[in-house]
Write an enzyme that holds these catalytic residues in place. Structure first.
Site, mmCIF file in Angstrom:
data_model
loop_
_atom_site.group_PDB
_atom_site.id
_atom_site.type_symbol
_atom_site.label_atom_id
_atom_site.label_comp_id
_atom_site.label_asym_id
_atom_site.label_seq_id
_atom_site.Cartn_x
_atom_site.Cartn_y
_atom_site.Cartn_z
ATOM 1 N N ASP A 65 -4.532 7.230 -3.836
ATOM 2 C CA ASP A 65 -4.464 5.830 -3.155
ATOM 3 C C ASP A 65 -4.683 4.637 -4.061
ATOM 4 O OD1 ASP A 65 -4.203 4.266 -1.050
ATOM 5 O OD2 ASP A 65 -6.321 4.551 -0.396
ATOM 6 N N ASP B 128 0.787 -1.108 -0.007
ATOM 7 C CA ASP B 128 -0.007 0.055 0.109
ATOM 8 C C ASP B 128 0.853 1.314 -0.072
ATOM 9 O OD1 ASP B 128 -2.233 1.640 0.209
ATOM 10 O OD2 ASP B 128 -2.358 1.454 2.221
#
Length: 484
Positions: free
Chosen positions: A311, A96
């Site tokens: 993101d 991530d």
């Protein structure tokens, strides 16, 4: 972790004295990552629930003794297989761009998952079983990397970590160092096995979603901006340039993840907003079918719990209500006869038999420095049944109260684009690209350029379906690595 919302963390160098030395890059390393939902049945609610949990985490303050100014986030969409220890054992970790530390579940853990619905075997890391492991003490530089000595942390004691996420889940444990196994790029589509020393969290207690088996993995790998991230640690010790990129293929879940300067294709960048925990950028305007969207002048202002975040761990895309409502109205205005209905109490859907790219407008997002990002109808609309389509744009205000003013751009708009995070120039850029092809990455020391592909190394890995290649440039004379 960051936010968890919808259809969609590296090698740590221990040489902290080199924190301000010039970055020198010359080796390469690769990891493969697997799309979390690849080949799995899923409901629309499951995808949105993924984003909802992620949203709660990205907006919360993080209790992170290591530094405290990063908001860890849960990736949820992609995970990588890495080797840790001697002898090496395999671990599957979520990757991530919004998280700042690497941690894995450890032997003796309380409430750590023992099985996963993702089809992977979970493994608890055991320091005693590795001949190259070592504990990180309170007197170690890494333990006070951010804010100096931690309260209660004294020489002779282990350096502890604790992360509390906005959705109530948490992970606690202690830091250790050991070898991580990876494949160094040695030429075009060629790799050589190697390893390097890593400092990472050894989790001994998990709670909430982190302890469940539905989406369980062995840990989380963070690629955030904080000094505790793998990228920052590698760069500070001269192992890599503080530049990485990813290209996500939404057709088969594969793609590319690379560390180092991308030589081809060329990418222009927009500035990052300074002093933010995540990858925040400044959005200026939205066009729908070439017409500017009428929204309040302060709709995209940056600030506390406001602004635009890039993101890759989020699946959909979220806008504040003052942007979402006129956006949807403008899109649907070209098809006034559509009969809308709600699917799974969350998604606005409709029946349509034509080509959506012909019947609906493109949406163009404009950013600072004249950078734009185009999202086509077949990207922001997704098909759930024959002739039944749903809208991927979502209302931030319906996710969490605290996030109602947040714009979050996830996989919905990032797929099929090469996205470059240039932290040395403090900017992010992108370009439309075939993510099943390859890119060229520069070796800074030798000047050589290597081609990195999405599927060229599949025969070297057991994760062949929908896997994503992760590559990074490292110095020839030094060990260590990275991923997406």
């Amino acid at each position: 972790m960051v936010m968890k919302m919808d259809l969609g963390r590296w090698v740590l160098c221990f040489c902290l004295l080199a924190l301000f030395l010039p970055t020198i890059v010359s080796g390469n390393a690769v990891f493969r990552v697997q799309h979390k939902f690849k080949g799995r049945g899923k409901s629309l609610n499951a995808l949105r629930a993924h984003d909802t949990r992620r949203h709660g985490r990205i907006l919360s303050a993080v209790d992170l003794p290591l530094g405290g100014n990063g908001h860890p986030s849960e990736a949820g969409l992609y995970f990588a297989k890495i080797g840790i220890g001697t002898p090496s054992k395999d671990y599957y970790v979520q990757v991530d761009t919004g998280s700042d530390i690497l941690w894995v579940n450890c032997a003796g853990c309380d409430r750590c998952p023992t099985k996963s619905d993702l089809g992977v075997d979970l493994t608890l890391y055991d320091m005693k079983a590795s001949t190259t492991s070592d504990a990180v003490g309170c007197d170690d530089n890494f333990c006070s990397l951010y804010d100096g000595p931690l309260p209660g942390c004294k020489p002779g004691l282990q350096c502890l970590y604790s992360v509390l996420y906005g959705d109530g889940s948490s992970t606690t444990g202690y830091f250790v160092q050991d070898f991580v196994q990876y494949n160094r790029i040695s030429g075009n589509f060629q790799t050589t096995p190697t390893n390097g020393t890593v400092v990472f969290g050894c989790g001994n207690k998990q709670s909430g979603e982190l302890g469940s088996s539905s989406e369980a993995l062995d840990g989380i790998l963070g690629f955030g901006q904080a000094n505790s991230s793998m990228l920052s640690q590698l760069a500070s010790s001269g192992k890599v340039k503080k530049v990485f990129s990813h290209c996500l293929d939404n057709v088969d879940g594969g793609g590319i993840f690379a560390i180092g300067e991308v030589v081809e294709p060329k990418v222009n960048i927009t500035p990052l907003v300074q002093n933010q925990a995540h990858y925040n950028v400044v959005m200026k305007e939205i066009e729908v079918g070439g017409d500017p969207l009428d929204v309040p002048s302060d709709a995209f202002e940056s600030g506390d719990r406001k602004g635009t975040i890039i993101d890759s761990g989020t699946t959909l895309a979220y806008f504040p209500q003052e942007v979402y409502v006129p956006l949807i109205e403008k899109i649907l205005s070209q098809q006034p006869d559509l009969r809308l209905h709600t699917v799974e109490q969350a998604f606005t859907c409709f029946d349509y038999t034509g080509n959506v790219d012909d019947g609906f407008p493109t949406v163009t997002l404009h950013f600072d420095k004249s950078i734009s990002l185009t999202v086509y109808p077949h990207e922001y609309l997704f098909q759930v049944k024959e002739f039944e389509w749903c809208i991927g744009w979502q209302n931030s205000g319906e996710q969490t109260k605290d996030g109602k003013d947040l714009t979050l751009l996830g996989d919905l708009v990032l797929s099929n684009k090469l996205v470059v995070y240039d932290l040395e120039k403090q900017g992010i850029g992108w370009v439309e690209y075939n993510c099943s092809s390859s890119i060229k990455v520069k070796d800074e020391r030798s000047g050589s350029v290597f081609r990195v592909g999405a599927h060229d190394l599949s025969s070297s890995y057991s994760l062949t379906s929908g896997s994503i290649l992760i590559s990074l440039l490292l110095p020839i004379a030094m060990l260590h690595s990275f991923i997406y």
